[in-house]
Design an enzyme around this catalytic site. Structure first.
Site, short mmCIF file in Angstrom:
data_model
loop_
_atom_site.label_atom_id
_atom_site.label_comp_id
_atom_site.label_asym_id
_atom_site.label_seq_id
_atom_site.Cartn_x
_atom_site.Cartn_y
_atom_site.Cartn_z
NE ARG A 150 -2.32 1.17 3.66
CZ ARG A 150 -3.01 0.94 4.91
NH1 ARG A 150 -4.13 0.39 5.05
NH2 ARG A 150 -2.33 0.96 6.01
CB SER A 207 -12.26 -1.58 2.76
OG SER A 207 -11.08 -1.92 2.86
CE LYS A 210 -10.57 3.50 7.14
NZ LYS A 210 -10.56 4.04 5.74
#
Length: 213
Positions: free
Chosen positions: A43, A112, A141
């Site tokens: 990622r 997700s 996040k």
């Protein structure tokens, strides 16, 4: 609901250059694999496609050596070009049905889930596994919609048979509880990437997961 057991990847590492805190990403990834990591997602949110592809190619050489699937986060071009096992997308990324159309050879498509209603979507139906994101909120996040908690995993498990990957501040202290609640896999970032000894950290997490399963 009874889980689909076609996802044999109990320990799932999500990695980026930044997560490794100055250490070589390939070294951290290999140490993690030697410690028991079953699958790796690359990622990279803040690099160019060219740099992302170069990192993916180098990482895939490592994962291929050990027979570990490589997943690319939210970059279909990189995933296809490097010959990754699959791709993981979120709510603001390319929808899974479009990924399927564009990449028929995708073997592992992750998606997700941030709200329960999304379980009934065509996007969820097209996915091979669902990321429960986040189980516990993390500073990285900032756009969290739902902090699922262990109760959230349990609720989602009752509603779907798809494999569930728990992510969000997961570590060896809460991994067993998440598995008991219905998660098929524990995804970690800092618990391995920031550990002084990534191989040992992975080994300890893998042991926790295997003891429950």
């Amino acid at each position: 609901m009874k889980a689909d057991r076609s996802f044999p990847y109990g320990l799932y590492l999500v990695i980026s250059g930044a997560d490794c805190r100055g250490r070589d990403l390939l070294w951290v990834a290999e140490e993690a694999i030697l410690g028991g990591v079953d699958i790796i997602q690359l990622r990279e949110k803040s690099v160019s496609d060219t740099e992302f592809l170069a990192k993916a190619e180098r990482l895939k050489a490592v994962t291929d050596r050990y027979g570990v699937p490589l997943i690319i986060n939210d970059n279909l071009r990189v995933a296809m070009q490097v010959g990754a096992a699959g791709i993981h997308v979120g709510q603001r990324d390319m929808p899974p049905p479009i990924v399927r159309d564009a990449w028929p050879g995708c073997r592992l498509l992750g998606y997700s889930i941030e709200e329960l209603a999304q379980l009934e979507s065509t996007a969820a139906a097209a996915a091979d596994y669902l990321g429960i994101s986040p189980v516990f909120s993390t500073p990285t996040k900032a756009d969290t919609v739902t902090e699922w908690g262990i109760a959230g995993i349990r609720k989602i498990r009752r509603l779907t048979a798809k494999p569930l990957v728990a992510i969000g501040r997961m570590n060896r202290d809460n991994a067993a509880e998440a598995i008991r609640a219905g998660a098929d896999s524990i995804a970690v970032v800092s618990a391995i990437c920031a550990a002084e000894h990534p191989r040992l950290a992975a080994s300890e997490l893998k042991q926790v997961i295997e003891n429950v399963k």
